[in-house]
Motif scaffolding. Structure first.
Motif, PDB file in Angstrom:
ATOM      1  N   GLU A  36       1.064  -8.970 -13.291  1.00  0.00           N
ATOM      2  CA  GLU A  36       1.977  -7.831 -13.173  1.00  0.00           C
ATOM      3  C   GLU A  36       1.295  -6.638 -12.512  1.00  0.00           C
ATOM      4  O   GLU A  36       1.884  -5.973 -11.644  1.00  0.00           O
ATOM      5  N   LYS A  40       4.775   0.115 -17.055  1.00  0.00           N
ATOM      6  CA  LYS A  40       3.966   0.041 -15.834  1.00  0.00           C
ATOM      7  C   LYS A  40       2.927   1.152 -15.800  1.00  0.00           C
ATOM      8  O   LYS A  40       1.731   0.898 -15.588  1.00  0.00           O
ATOM      9  N   TYR A  84      -2.417  -8.640 -18.122  1.00  0.00           N
ATOM     10  CA  TYR A  84      -1.578  -7.892 -17.192  1.00  0.00           C
ATOM     11  C   TYR A  84      -1.921  -8.188 -15.739  1.00  0.00           C
ATOM     12  O   TYR A  84      -1.321  -7.590 -14.833  1.00  0.00           O
TER      13      TYR A  84
END
Length: 323
Positions: free
Chosen positions: A314, A289, A311
Motif C-alpha cells: 500500500e 494513508k 504496509y
C-alpha cells in the motif's frame, strides 16, 4: 531578531528542497506467509490486506511486488506438521525451502530474506529446544544452524535469525562459512523485545507459545543499555545488519544505535502497530494513508535504513501517487 523558520516551509517546492528524510519503495521489505496446500490465497483476519499463500499461487504475489516495485521480501513458513524439534524448519522440502525455490524461478532478481526461528515449527510454540519448561540455549543453536543452512541451499539471499538465543550469530556464521556460504549476509534481530505488539503475527503464523512466555530470551521493554550490548555482541559475532523490533515504541533504541554503530539498521513495523493504524483508519478515526506514511517516515528519521512492514504494498502505491 528571531528566526523565521516559516520561510523554508512556504510551499511544497521549498519543503521538498530542505527535507531531511524521505521514504522510498526501496526502503520496504514485505513479510510473506507461506503455507502448505494448493490454491490458497487466504486473507489473515488479524492483518487485513495480508495473506497466507500456497506455493502454487506465488506468481500472483510476484506480479503485485513487481507492480509496486518492491524488491525484497522476508519469508515466514507455516507447516502442516509440528513437533518438539521443529523438524519442518530445516527440511529441504519444507514450506519455506519450497517457497524460496519457487520465488527464485519466478523472479531471479527478487531479494529473498528468510526468518530463522523455530516458533512456527515447534508443537510448543517456543523458539528453541525445550529442557523441561525452559529453552535450552546451546542445544537450540545446532538447530538454528541447520535451518539457516537449509535456507541458503534453497537459494535465500539473506538469513535473519529472530530467536534471540545467545551466540546464535557466531554459530550460524560458522555453519554458513564452513559450507561455502561465506558471502551470505546475516540480519540479526539483535534488539527484539518481549512485546505485546506481536499478537496479530502470532495468529498469522500460528506461533503463540503453548505455555509461559518468551521473556527469558526476548528483551525487557524497560531496557535500552541492554539493547546496545545485544547489538554490539551480534556485530562482534558477524552480523551484517541489525534489527530493532518492534519499531514505533522503540525509536529511541534505533536513534541510539544509529549514533553508535556504522552498519545498516532495519526496523520491523510489527503486526500490532500495523493493525492499530489499519483498524483506526477503517473506523474513520484517522486518515490511514497519512498516518501510515508518517509512521514509516518516523522510522527513517530515527535512523533506520530499511523497514519490514505489512504496509509495503500500500505504501508503495501511495508514494507513487505523490510523485
Amino acid at each position: 531578531m528571531f528566526r523565521r523558520g516559516r520561510r523554508l516551509r512556504a510551499n511544497s517546492a521549498i519543503r521538498s528542497l530542505v527535507r531531511e528524510n524521505s521514504l522510498s519503495v526501496d526502503d520496504f521489505i514485505y513479510p510473506v506467509f507461506v503455507v502448505e496446500g494448493k490454491d490458497i490465497k487466504r486473507e489473515i483476519s488479524s492483518l487485513k490486506g495480508n495473506y497466507h499463500w500456497s506455493v502454487d499461487r506465488l506468481e500472483e504475489l510476484v506480479d503485485e511486488l513487481n507492480e509496486a516495485k518492491i524488491k525484497s521480501v522476508i519469508l515466514f513458513g507455516i507447516p502442516e506438521h509440528k513437533d518438539c524439534v521443529g523438524s519442518e524448519a530445516y527440511n529441504e522440502n519444507g514450506i519455506v525451502q519450497k517457497a524460496i525455490r519457487r520465488l527464485r524461478e519466478l523472479s531471479p532478481e527478487l531479494y529473498i530474506i528468510t526468518d530463522v526461528c523455530m516458533c512456527e515449527y515447534t508443537d510448543h510454540g517456543h523458539c528453541g529446544i525445550l529442557n523441561d519448561h525452559d529453552v535450552n540455549n546451546d542445544k537450540t543453536l545446532v538447530y538454528l544452524g541447520e535451518i539457516a543452512l537449509s535456507h541458503a541451499k534453497a537459494g535465500a539471499d539473506m538469513v535473519a535469525p529472530s530467536d534471540m538465543m545467545d551466540g546464535r550469530i557466531a554459530y550460524i556464521r560458522n555453519v554458513l562459512d564452513e559450507n561455502g556460504y561465506e558471502n551470505l549476509p546475516i540480519m540479526s534481530y539483535a534488539a527484539k523485545y518481549s512485546s505485546a505488539f506481536y499478537g496479530p503475527f502470532r495468529e498469522a503464523a500460528g506461533s503463540a507459545p503453548s505455555f509461559g512466555d518468551r521473556k527469558s530470551y526476548q528483551m525487557d521493554p524497560a531496557n535500552s543499555r541492554e539493547a546496545m550490548a545485544e547489538i554490539e555482541a551480534d556485530l562482534n559475532e558477524g552480523a551484517d545488519i541489525i534489527m530493532v523490533k518492534p519499531a514505533m515504541s522503540y525509536l529511541d533504541i534505533v536513534r541510539e544505535a544509529r549514533d553508535k554503530i556504522n552498519v545498516p539498521i532495519c526496523v520491523y513495523n510489527v503486526s500490532g502497530e500495523y493493525a492499530m493504524v489499519k483498524n483506526a483508519g477503517e473506523a474513520g478515526l484517522i486518515n490511514e494513508k497519512l498516518v501510515a506514511l508518517e509512521m514509516l517516515l518516523s522510522m527513517k528519521r530515527a535512523g533506520a535504513k530499511m523497514i519490514i512492514t505489512y504496509y509495503a504494498l500500500e505504501a508503495a502505491k501511495w508514494l507513487k501517487e505523490e510523485e
